[in-house]
Design a protein around this motif. Structure first.
Motif, mmCIF file in Angstrom:
data_model
loop_
_atom_site.group_PDB
_atom_site.id
_atom_site.type_symbol
_atom_site.label_atom_id
_atom_site.label_comp_id
_atom_site.label_asym_id
_atom_site.label_seq_id
_atom_site.Cartn_x
_atom_site.Cartn_y
_atom_site.Cartn_z
ATOM 1 N N LYS A 1 3.084 7.493 -7.964
ATOM 2 C CA LYS A 1 1.905 8.225 -8.447
ATOM 3 C C LYS A 1 2.254 9.067 -9.670
ATOM 4 N N THR A 2 3.399 9.727 -9.630
ATOM 5 C CA THR A 2 3.827 10.554 -10.754
ATOM 6 C C THR A 2 4.039 9.699 -11.998
ATOM 7 N N ALA A 3 4.696 8.555 -11.838
ATOM 8 C CA ALA A 3 4.926 7.661 -12.976
ATOM 9 C C ALA A 3 3.599 7.143 -13.534
ATOM 10 N N ALA A 4 2.659 6.816 -12.646
ATOM 11 C CA ALA A 4 1.348 6.328 -13.100
ATOM 12 C C ALA A 4 0.601 7.427 -13.847
ATOM 13 N N ASN A 5 0.581 8.623 -13.283
ATOM 14 C CA ASN A 5 -0.093 9.745 -13.944
ATOM 15 C C ASN A 5 0.536 10.041 -15.297
ATOM 16 N N PHE A 6 1.852 10.045 -15.343
ATOM 17 C CA PHE A 6 2.580 10.296 -16.588
ATOM 18 C C PHE A 6 2.233 9.239 -17.630
ATOM 19 N N SER A 7 2.271 7.974 -17.225
ATOM 20 C CA SER A 7 1.995 6.877 -18.157
ATOM 21 C C SER A 7 0.592 6.974 -18.730
ATOM 22 N N VAL A 8 -0.377 7.245 -17.866
ATOM 23 C CA VAL A 8 -1.763 7.348 -18.322
ATOM 24 C C VAL A 8 -1.932 8.549 -19.242
ATOM 25 N N ALA A 9 -1.337 9.678 -18.886
ATOM 26 C CA ALA A 9 -1.452 10.881 -19.720
ATOM 27 C C ALA A 9 -0.825 10.649 -21.097
ATOM 28 N N VAL A 10 0.345 10.040 -21.140
ATOM 29 C CA VAL A 10 1.008 9.765 -22.425
ATOM 30 C C VAL A 10 0.158 8.812 -23.269
ATOM 31 N N LEU A 11 -0.368 7.775 -22.650
ATOM 32 C CA LEU A 11 -1.225 6.837 -23.374
ATOM 33 C C LEU A 11 -2.450 7.562 -23.934
ATOM 34 N N CYS A 12 -3.059 8.419 -23.129
ATOM 35 C CA CYS A 12 -4.230 9.169 -23.596
ATOM 36 C C CYS A 12 -3.859 10.117 -24.736
ATOM 37 N N ILE A 13 -2.713 10.762 -24.650
ATOM 38 C CA ILE A 13 -2.267 11.648 -25.725
ATOM 39 C C ILE A 13 -2.122 10.861 -27.027
ATOM 40 N N VAL A 14 -1.523 9.685 -26.956
ATOM 41 C CA VAL A 14 -1.345 8.848 -28.145
ATOM 42 C C VAL A 14 -2.707 8.457 -28.734
ATOM 43 N N VAL A 15 -3.618 8.035 -27.874
ATOM 44 C CA VAL A 15 -4.955 7.637 -28.344
ATOM 45 C C VAL A 15 -5.683 8.830 -28.940
ATOM 46 N N PHE A 16 -5.638 9.974 -28.267
ATOM 47 C CA PHE A 16 -6.352 11.156 -28.743
ATOM 48 C C PHE A 16 -5.754 11.679 -30.046
ATOM 49 N N LEU A 17 -4.428 11.588 -30.200
ATOM 50 C CA LEU A 17 -3.814 11.975 -31.474
ATOM 51 C C LEU A 17 -4.273 11.049 -32.595
ATOM 52 N N ALA A 18 -4.450 9.769 -32.288
ATOM 53 C CA ALA A 18 -4.952 8.832 -33.292
ATOM 54 C C ALA A 18 -6.366 9.222 -33.720
ATOM 55 N N VAL A 19 -7.173 9.682 -32.775
ATOM 56 C CA VAL A 19 -8.529 10.136 -33.108
ATOM 57 C C VAL A 19 -8.449 11.370 -33.998
ATOM 58 N N PHE A 20 -7.585 12.328 -33.640
ATOM 59 C CA PHE A 20 -7.416 13.516 -34.486
ATOM 60 C C PHE A 20 -6.988 13.108 -35.892
ATOM 61 N N GLU A 21 -6.118 12.119 -35.986
ATOM 62 C CA GLU A 21 -5.658 11.667 -37.303
ATOM 63 C C GLU A 21 -6.814 11.079 -38.121
ATOM 64 N N LEU A 22 -7.744 10.446 -37.460
ATOM 65 C CA LEU A 22 -8.912 9.886 -38.161
ATOM 66 C C LEU A 22 -9.821 10.966 -38.734
ATOM 67 N N VAL A 23 -9.867 12.133 -38.085
ATOM 68 C CA VAL A 23 -10.790 13.179 -38.540
ATOM 69 C C VAL A 23 -10.136 14.192 -39.479
ATOM 70 N N THR A 24 -8.837 14.066 -39.702
ATOM 71 C CA THR A 24 -8.174 14.953 -40.656
ATOM 72 C C THR A 24 -7.918 14.207 -41.964
ATOM 73 N N ALA B 1 0.842 -1.208 0.000
ATOM 74 C CA ALA B 1 0.000 0.000 0.000
ATOM 75 C C ALA B 1 0.866 1.242 0.000
ATOM 76 N N SER B 2 1.917 1.250 0.789
ATOM 77 C CA SER B 2 2.770 2.439 0.831
ATOM 78 C C SER B 2 3.541 2.620 -0.477
ATOM 79 N N PHE B 3 3.865 1.506 -1.161
ATOM 80 C CA PHE B 3 4.529 1.610 -2.464
ATOM 81 C C PHE B 3 3.643 2.356 -3.453
ATOM 82 N N TRP B 4 2.364 1.962 -3.557
ATOM 83 C CA TRP B 4 1.443 2.577 -4.509
ATOM 84 C C TRP B 4 1.087 4.003 -4.146
ATOM 85 N N GLU B 5 1.303 4.382 -2.890
ATOM 86 C CA GLU B 5 0.993 5.737 -2.447
ATOM 87 C C GLU B 5 2.201 6.663 -2.519
#
Length: 137
Positions: A13-36, A4-8
């Protein structure tokens, strides 16, 4: 207790937030690519500065929205939800921008390396990301 203390831990937390944000950026850029009409990375590889500016603005805009989501939400699901909502608003802004310029086609101009249109696209994405981000509760 140790797990529990490891995950807290702030670094985890910073690495998890970073990883999720980067993954979302990649996915969202793919969506933008579909509409252009153009392929972002293909055009950037060819040296199309207008596409690079427009894509860079989208990356900045999405990252900035996630910055606000991270600042205001502790849980990853909440941060992802607000980031997705912000992305959808940014995507809506793209369609509004296209609609408000009936004298020329934004995608065609950017694909043809019209840097003025690329710059305005970048500024719209960046500027609106601050407005969207500030609205995240």
């Amino acid at each position: 207790m140790a797990m529990a203390s490891f995950w807290e831990h702030d670094m985890v937390k910073t690495a998890a937030n970073f990883s999720v944000a980067v993954l979302c950026i990649v996915v969202f850029l793919a969506v933008f690519e579909l509409v252009t009409k153009y392929k972002n990375w293909e055009e950037i590889r060819k040296g199309n500065v207008a596409v690079a500016m427009a894509t860079g603005g989208k990356i900045f805009g999405i990252a900035n929205i996630f910055r606000y989501a991270l600042a205001r939400h502790e849980s990853l699901p909440s941060m992802i939800g607000w980031g997705l909502y912000g992305f959808l608003l940014l995507l809506a802004a793209y369609f509004i921008y296209e609609f408000l310029t009936p004298k020329f086609n934004i995608d065609d101009e950017i694909a043809n390396d019209n840097r003025a249109v690329g710059l305005i696209s970048m500024v719209i994405s960046v500027g609106l990301s601050f407005v969207i981000g500030e609205g995240i509760q």
